[in-house]
Design an enzyme around this catalytic site. Structure first.
Site, mmCIF file in Angstrom:
data_model
loop_
_atom_site.group_PDB
_atom_site.id
_atom_site.type_symbol
_atom_site.label_atom_id
_atom_site.label_comp_id
_atom_site.label_asym_id
_atom_site.label_seq_id
_atom_site.Cartn_x
_atom_site.Cartn_y
_atom_site.Cartn_z
ATOM 1 N N GLU A 127 -15.986 38.057 80.281
ATOM 2 C CA GLU A 127 -15.932 37.700 78.871
ATOM 3 C C GLU A 127 -14.553 38.141 78.378
ATOM 4 O O GLU A 127 -14.166 39.295 78.572
ATOM 5 C CB GLU A 127 -17.029 38.437 78.093
ATOM 6 N N ARG A 149 -23.681 48.215 89.523
ATOM 7 C CA ARG A 149 -22.350 48.278 88.934
ATOM 8 C C ARG A 149 -21.653 49.560 89.382
ATOM 9 O O ARG A 149 -22.283 50.539 89.770
ATOM 10 C CB ARG A 149 -22.408 48.172 87.417
ATOM 11 N N LYS A 171 -16.315 48.249 77.898
ATOM 12 C CA LYS A 171 -15.174 47.697 77.180
ATOM 13 C C LYS A 171 -15.164 48.163 75.725
ATOM 14 O O LYS A 171 -14.106 48.337 75.134
ATOM 15 C CB LYS A 171 -15.190 46.168 77.247
HETATM 16 P P1 ATP Z 1 -18.637 45.941 79.954
HETATM 17 O O1 ATP Z 1 -20.058 46.365 79.982
HETATM 18 O O2 ATP Z 1 -17.663 46.931 80.497
HETATM 19 O O3 ATP Z 1 -18.199 45.404 78.638
HETATM 20 P P2 ATP Z 1 -19.257 43.394 80.985
HETATM 21 O O4 ATP Z 1 -20.237 43.351 82.067
HETATM 22 O O5 ATP Z 1 -19.724 43.003 79.632
HETATM 23 O O6 ATP Z 1 -18.532 44.778 81.011
HETATM 24 P P3 ATP Z 1 -17.900 41.020 81.675
HETATM 25 O O7 ATP Z 1 -16.555 40.579 81.281
HETATM 26 O O8 ATP Z 1 -19.066 40.284 81.157
HETATM 27 O O9 ATP Z 1 -17.991 42.545 81.309
HETATM 28 O O10 ATP Z 1 -17.983 41.137 83.260
HETATM 29 C C1 ATP Z 1 -17.491 40.183 84.150
HETATM 30 C C2 ATP Z 1 -18.084 40.446 85.492
HETATM 31 O O11 ATP Z 1 -17.731 41.744 85.951
HETATM 32 C C3 ATP Z 1 -19.595 40.378 85.441
HETATM 33 O O12 ATP Z 1 -20.048 39.627 86.541
HETATM 34 C C4 ATP Z 1 -20.017 41.802 85.524
HETATM 35 O O13 ATP Z 1 -21.247 41.935 86.144
HETATM 36 C C5 ATP Z 1 -18.887 42.450 86.341
HETATM 37 N N1 ATP Z 1 -18.774 43.856 86.004
HETATM 38 C C6 ATP Z 1 -18.534 44.396 84.795
HETATM 39 N N2 ATP Z 1 -18.539 45.740 84.867
HETATM 40 C C7 ATP Z 1 -18.766 46.062 86.160
HETATM 41 C C8 ATP Z 1 -18.902 47.292 86.878
HETATM 42 N N3 ATP Z 1 -18.792 48.467 86.269
HETATM 43 N N4 ATP Z 1 -19.137 47.228 88.195
HETATM 44 C C9 ATP Z 1 -19.235 46.054 88.820
HETATM 45 N N5 ATP Z 1 -19.133 44.868 88.210
HETATM 46 C C10 ATP Z 1 -18.912 44.858 86.898
HETATM 47 MG MG MG Z 2 -20.743 40.875 79.666
#
Ligand code: ATP
Ligand code: MG
Length: 557
Positions: free
Chosen positions: A32, A256, A266
Site C-alpha cells: 500500500e 510476518r 508504518k
Molecule cells: P504495516 O502493518 O507495517 O503498515 P502492511 O502490511 O500494511 O504493513 P503493506 O504495504 O500492505 O503493509 O504490505 C505489503 C506486503 O508486505 C504485504 O504482502 C504484507 O503482508 C507484507 N509485509 C508487511 N509487513 C511485513 C512484515 N513485517 N513481514 C513480512 N511481510 C510483511
Molecule cells: Mg496493508
C-alpha cells in the site's frame, strides 16, 4: 518431499506436480503506497520474487491503492526505487485502482445475484449489530432490500449523491458465521477524496478484502502470499472468487517478520518521521530499506538475512543482531580498509627524525587480494585512539601503556615512555620511541608484540565527521509498552552520537554511499549529507567485538 523446501515451496511443488495452472508460478508484491518500505517488506519481496525466480515464474508489483486518504506518489516512487535497489525486477507495474471499473461491475453482478446490498447503518450501529464470535449478528433492516433498489442506490453512491459514511455496500454472506469476516463484510465505502491516480473520478472505494483477491485473480496470480493475520480473511477471499466464478489464486499465509529493538508498523514509522524523532524515512536509524541503504547496509546483506530467517508459519521475534551479522558478513568481503581514529589522542615518537615521512604499504582488503594495496605515510606525530592507551592496564591488555610495546599497523613497533596531562589530569600527549628496524610492523629479533593498533599521521590526516548509531529503542519489544506508556517512551536518547575523527587522506575521494572498513572500528559509508568541505561518515555496523578483533589482528601479524 525434499527436506530443504520451506512450506510454501512444498505447496508450489505439489501444485506443479499436479499440473495446476499449467505448472506456472505467478506471484505479486502488493504494497500500500502509504509509507516507505521496511525490512518486513524486504522479507516479503525476497520471498515473492525469490519463489518466482526459483520456478521460472514472474512477479507483479501491484500498488494496493484503495485508501486515498493516506496514499501518495512520493511513496510509490520510493517503493519502486527500493525494490530495484534490493535487486529485483517486476514483470508488470500495476495498481488496484486500475481495476476500479471492473470491481464495480463485479459488485453490480453480485447485487443482481442477491449477494450484496446497500446498507445504511451508521458505523456505530453496524458494530452494535455485529454480535460476538459466539452470538450471531443482528440483520440490518436494509439486508433484504429488493435488487432494483440496491442497484439504484449503488449507482447513486458512485454518482456522489450521498455523504461519507452514510451508506456501504455489503456482501450478503452469513450472519451466524463464527468467522466475523463472513458476517456481511463491507465491500465499498463512500469517501469523497482525491485519489493520487484516479483523481476525483471515484467517491466510493473498495475495501481491501474485496479488492485484493479480485486483483490477484485479474492478474492470474497463482500463489498469493501474505502475512498470517490474513489467514482468517481467507474464507472471504475464496468466497468472492467463487461467487464471481473467476480465476482462483491460492492465498498462502506466512509469519510476518518481527525484529527486536525495532518498530515496523508504518503508522509508528510515520509518527517517528512526522514528529521529528528521526530526520526522515531514510534516517540511518530507521528500519526502512532507504534508511538501511543510507546507513550502508547492502542489498546482498538484506537478501542474505531474508534467506537466513526463512519462512515460518508461526509468529516469532528475530534478533536484530542476525541482521547486523549479515551486514558484516557481506561488507567483510567487499569493503575497502582504511585507518581512521574516532577519538584521537596525539602520539609523539621522540626518536623519529623531524620532517621524515615514511611510505608504507597497506592492504586494501585481506579478504580479497585483487583489491591490492595503497600507500600510507608515517611521520613523527600521529594520532591513535584514546582507548588504545591505559595508565593502569589490567592483565592481558595488549595495547599501549607506559613501558609497553605495541605494533602500529603497517608501520613500526613503538614503546610508550611517558604521557603529558593538562591541569584536569586529561592526557594531551603520549610519548613513544620506535624501533627503526621494525618497518612494516615486523619484529626484528622475534620478540613478541601482541597488540596491533591503528593510527593516522598528523601531517596528512583529514578531519571527517562520523555519525555513530545505536539502536533506536532501548528495549527488545518497544511495541509492548507498559501501561501508560507508548513505544516513544522507549526511544534511545543516545541513538546518535557525532564525533570528529582523524582519517587517512585516502578517504578524501570517497564516493557517496561507498563502503569502508575503518580498521578495528567498524564499517562505514559516506553519507549523502557530505560536501567537499565536510565529509560525513555513517557507522554502518561495528566489527564483531573489539576485543575479539584485537586478538585476531595480533595473531595475523
Ligand atoms: P504495516 O502493518 O507495517 O503498515 P502492511 O502490511 O500494511 O504493513 P503493506 O504495504 O500492505 O503493509 O504490505 C505489503 C506486503 O508486505 C504485504 O504482502 C504484507 O503482508 C507484507 N509485509 C508487511 N509487513 C511485513 C512484515 N513485517 N513481514 C513480512 N511481510 C510483511
Ligand atoms: Mg496493508
Amino acid at each position: 518431499m525434499s527436506g530443504n523446501l520451506n512450506f510454501i515451496e512444498e505447496i508450489i511443488e505439489k501444485d506443479r506436480a499436479e499440473g495446476k495452472n499449467g505448472g506456472e508460478v505467478y506471484t505479486r508484491f502488493p504494497p500500500e503506497p502509504n509509507g516507505y518500505l521496511h525490512i518486513g517488506h524486504a522479507k516479503s519481496i525476497c520471498l515473492n520474487f525469490g519463489l518466482a525466480k526459483k520456478y521460472n515464474g514472474k512477479t507483479n508489483l501491484r500498488f494496493d491503492d484503495t485508501n486515498p486518504t493516506k496514499e501518495d506518489v512520493e511513496y510509490v516512487d520510493s517503493i519502486k526505487e527500493d525494490i530495484k535497489w534490493l535487486g529485483f525486477n517486476w514483470d508488470r507495474e500495476l495498481y488496484a485502482s486500475d481495476y476500479f471499473e471492473q470491481l464495480y461491475d463485479w459488485a453490480v453482478q453480485l447485487i443482481k445475484e442477491g449477494k450484496a446490498y446497500v446498507d445504511e447503518l451508521s458505523q456505530e450501529e453496524a458494530s452494535k449489530y455485529r454480535g460476538t464470535p459466539t452470538e450471531p449478528a443482528t440483520p440490518s433492516p436494509y439486508r433484504n432490500r429488493p435488487v432494483q433498489e440496491n442497484l439504484d442506490l449503488f449507482a447513486r453512491m458512485r454518482n456522489g449523491e450521498f455523504p461519507n459514511g452514510s451508506m456501504t455496500l455489503r456482501a450478503k454472506i452469513d450472519l451466524a458465521s463464527p468467522n466475523m469476516h463472513l458476517r456481511d463484510p463491507i465491500m465499498y465505502r463512500i469517501l469523497h477524496e482525491n485519489h493520487h491516480r484516479t483523481g476525483d473520478k471515484w467517491c466510493i472505494y473498495p475495501m481491501y478484502d474485496y479488492a485484493h483477491g479480485q486483483s490477484d485473480s485479474i492478474e492470474n496470480i497463482t500463489h498469493s502470499i501474505c502475512t498470517l493475520e490474513f489467514e482468517v480473511h481467507r474464507p472471504l477471499y475464496n468466497w468472492f472468487i467463487e461467487a464471481l466464478k473467476i480465476f482462483a489464486p491460492q492465498q498462502i499465509e506466512f509469519a510476518r517478520l518481527n525484529l527486536s529493538y525495532t518498530v515496523m508498523s508504518k503508522r509508528k514509522l510515520l509518527q517517528l518521521v512526522q514528529e521529528k524523532y528521526v530526520t526522515g524515512w531514510d534516517d540511518p536509524r530507521m528500519p526502512t530499506i532507504s534508511g538501511y541503504r543510507r546507513r550502508g547496509y547492502t542489498p546482498e546483506a538484506i537478501r542474505l538475512f531474508a534467506e537466513k530467517i526463512g519462512v515460518a508459519k508461526r509468529d516469532n521475534m528475530i534478533d536484530v543482531s542476525l541482521l547486523e551479522w549479515c551486514v558484516r558478513e557481506d561488507l567483510n568481503k567487499s569493503a575497502q580498509r582504511v585507518m581512521a581514529v574516532l577519538n584521537p589522542v596525539k602520539v609523539i615518537i621522540d626518536n623519529y627524525p623531524d620532517g621524515q615521512i615514511d611510505e608504507l604499504d597497506a592492504v586494501n582488503n585481506p579478504e580479497d587480494e585483487a583489491m591490492g594495496t595503497r600507500k600510507v605515510y608515517f611521520s613523527k606525530e600521529i594520532y591513535i585512539e584514546r582507548d588504545d592507551f591505559m595508565e593502569n592496564p589490567p592483565k592481558k591488555y595488549f595495547r599501549l601503556s607506559v613501558g609497553a610495546e605495541v605494533r602500529l599497523r603497517y608501520a613500526y613497533l613503538v614503546t610508550c615512555t611517558s604521557v603529558i596531562k593538562d591541569d584536569n589530569g586529561h592526557i594531551t600527549e603520549i610519548h613513544c620511541t620506535y624501533d627503526p628496524a621494525s618497518k612494516g610492523g615486523n619484529s626484528p629479533d622475534g620478540r613478541k608484540v601482541k597488540g596491533t593498533i591503528h593510527w593516522v599521521s598528523a601531517h596528512d590526516a583529514i578531519d571527517v565527521q562520523v555519525r555513530l548509531f545505536d539502536r533506536l529503542f532501548t528495549v527488545p519489544n518497544p511495541d509492548e509498552a507498559e501501561e501508560g506508556k507508548t513505544f516513544l517512551d522507549y526511544l534511545n536518547p543516545s541513538s546518535l552520537k557525532t564525533v570528529t575523527a582523524k582519517a587517512e587522506p585516502f578517504l578524501a575521494n570517497a564516493k557517496q554511499l561507498e563502503h569502508f572498513q575503518f580498521e578495528r572500528m567498524g564499517y562505514f559509508n559516506l553519507d549523502p549529507d557530505s560536501d567537499r568541505e565536510q565529509l560525513i561518515f555513517n557507522r554502518t555496523v561495528t566489527l564483531k567485538d573489539t576485543w575479539a578483533k584485537q586478538v585476531a589482528m595480533s595473531e595475523n601479524n
